[in-house]
Scaffold this motif. Sequence first.
Motif, PDB file in Angstrom:
ATOM      1  N   GLU A 169       0.803  -1.218   0.000  1.00  0.00           N
ATOM      2  CA  GLU A 169       0.000   0.000   0.000  1.00  0.00           C
ATOM      3  C   GLU A 169       0.845   1.280   0.000  1.00  0.00           C
ATOM      4  O   GLU A 169       0.351   2.363  -0.330  1.00  0.00           O
ATOM      5  CB  GLU A 169      -0.943   0.005   1.212  1.00  0.00           C
ATOM      6  CG  GLU A 169      -2.054  -1.018   1.138  1.00  0.00           C
ATOM      7  CD  GLU A 169      -1.631  -2.415   1.620  1.00  0.00           C
ATOM      8  OE1 GLU A 169      -2.512  -3.285   1.747  1.00  0.00           O
ATOM      9  OE2 GLU A 169      -0.416  -2.637   1.851  1.00  0.00           O
ATOM     10  N   LEU A 174      -3.249   3.729   6.535  1.00  0.00           N
ATOM     11  CA  LEU A 174      -2.155   2.795   6.281  1.00  0.00           C
ATOM     12  C   LEU A 174      -1.793   1.964   7.508  1.00  0.00           C
ATOM     13  O   LEU A 174      -1.003   1.029   7.410  1.00  0.00           O
ATOM     14  CB  LEU A 174      -0.916   3.558   5.814  1.00  0.00           C
ATOM     15  CG  LEU A 174      -1.041   4.300   4.483  1.00  0.00           C
ATOM     16  CD1 LEU A 174       0.166   5.207   4.264  1.00  0.00           C
ATOM     17  CD2 LEU A 174      -1.169   3.312   3.329  1.00  0.00           C
ATOM     18  N   ALA A 209      -2.276  -1.736   7.146  1.00  0.00           N
ATOM     19  CA  ALA A 209      -1.328  -2.327   6.195  1.00  0.00           C
ATOM     20  C   ALA A 209       0.030  -2.555   6.857  1.00  0.00           C
ATOM     21  O   ALA A 209       0.647  -3.608   6.693  1.00  0.00           O
ATOM     22  CB  ALA A 209      -1.184  -1.424   4.975  1.00  0.00           C
ATOM     23  N   ILE A 231      -3.277  -1.126  -5.188  1.00  0.00           N
ATOM     24  CA  ILE A 231      -3.434  -0.779  -3.772  1.00  0.00           C
ATOM     25  C   ILE A 231      -4.868  -0.416  -3.385  1.00  0.00           C
ATOM     26  O   ILE A 231      -5.161  -0.252  -2.195  1.00  0.00           O
ATOM     27  CB  ILE A 231      -2.503   0.386  -3.378  1.00  0.00           C
ATOM     28  CG1 ILE A 231      -2.912   1.681  -4.084  1.00  0.00           C
ATOM     29  CG2 ILE A 231      -1.057   0.046  -3.691  1.00  0.00           C
ATOM     30  CD1 ILE A 231      -2.125   2.895  -3.636  1.00  0.00           C
ATOM     31  N   LEU A 286      -7.295   4.324  -1.337  1.00  0.00           N
ATOM     32  CA  LEU A 286      -6.042   4.973  -0.944  1.00  0.00           C
ATOM     33  C   LEU A 286      -5.661   6.073  -1.930  1.00  0.00           C
ATOM     34  O   LEU A 286      -5.198   7.151  -1.517  1.00  0.00           O
ATOM     35  CB  LEU A 286      -4.911   3.948  -0.861  1.00  0.00           C
ATOM     36  CG  LEU A 286      -4.778   3.157   0.443  1.00  0.00           C
ATOM     37  CD1 LEU A 286      -3.628   2.174   0.352  1.00  0.00           C
ATOM     38  CD2 LEU A 286      -4.570   4.098   1.624  1.00  0.00           C
TER      39      LEU A 286
END
Length: 350
Positions: free
Chosen positions: A120, A148, A151, A334, A338
């Motif tokens: 990501e 994030l 991730a 991703i 995002l």
Amino acid sequence: MKKLVSILLVLAMVFSLAACGGGTTEPAAPAEQPSGETPAAEMESYSWSVGIDSPEDTVTFIYAKAFSDKLAELSDGKITLQVFPNGQLGSDREVAESVQLGDVQFVIQTTAPMVNFVPELAVFDMANVFPNAEVARKVLDGPFISQLDEAYAKAGFKLLGFADQGFRTMTTNKKVESFADFKGQKIRTMENPNHLGYWQALGANPTPMAFSEVYIGLQQGTIDAQENPYEVIVSAKLFEQQKYVINTNHMFHAIQLVTNKALYEGLPADVQAIIDQAVDEASVFAREQADARVADRVKIITDSGAEIVEVSDALRAEMEAAAATVYPSIAEKIGQDLVDGILKAAEEAK
């Protein structure tokens, strides 16, 4: 007489226990501490390491050293952090893996190498998202980054904070004043499909090459141009082989400070608080140093005879439009959320 001896023995035992502390009496009440905090004198000692692939004369090292100093200061010396520069603990990727495994406690590096562990992070490969450092820093310190967290956690990491080296920019022997001037220029890039896609969208001919070969490549004409932050351009003396530095400012060169998730979550709350405060203060200091060093390096470049070329608003708009054509391929890897998230955050930070 027996009764007297017995009394004396009992008294002797009582005094003996009192003298030894015995653990049976209540200790004196400590000075009142803020809720959840441990007095520094009672805090457990910690000895940690941070690995970086960069040499000492870089913002990355400055960031690491400031973090180390702040940890020692805030913990009254109970936390020591040894900084290992110059890839002493391995390359960026190797140190990241060591932190993931818990063999090394911290790593400071740009986001690109960690894409191997946290895909990501390719969101930071989106070019021409940030118009200036102020907007970029607002986004990196803002709520977008929480998108994030999961991730990082999935890969066993805990993101602590960001500093930066300013923007990546272009050096070349051909003056770039219009979009057409990018066409055909053989520019060295990192071996990253998103970076390659961007320069292709500009009409250039991106060529992945090991960084150690860039200076000779420019010298021998194997490549026409390259792109890096000012700090790297000067430290590697790349400006010696180039006539122009074009302030494309196409990608923000963020530097992340990361630790092992299990390590961080296993620490007492007061130690976590010290780490968080140390990161915040070190990040501010590193950014200040980054800005000062860019100004210094601009002078070094211009004193050498190379010319700094500013990009016009019209050209920047064309570059942004070209960059946007690469965003869908990044979104496929991703997720669109995002991609939309960082664009929205940047717009709100302007």
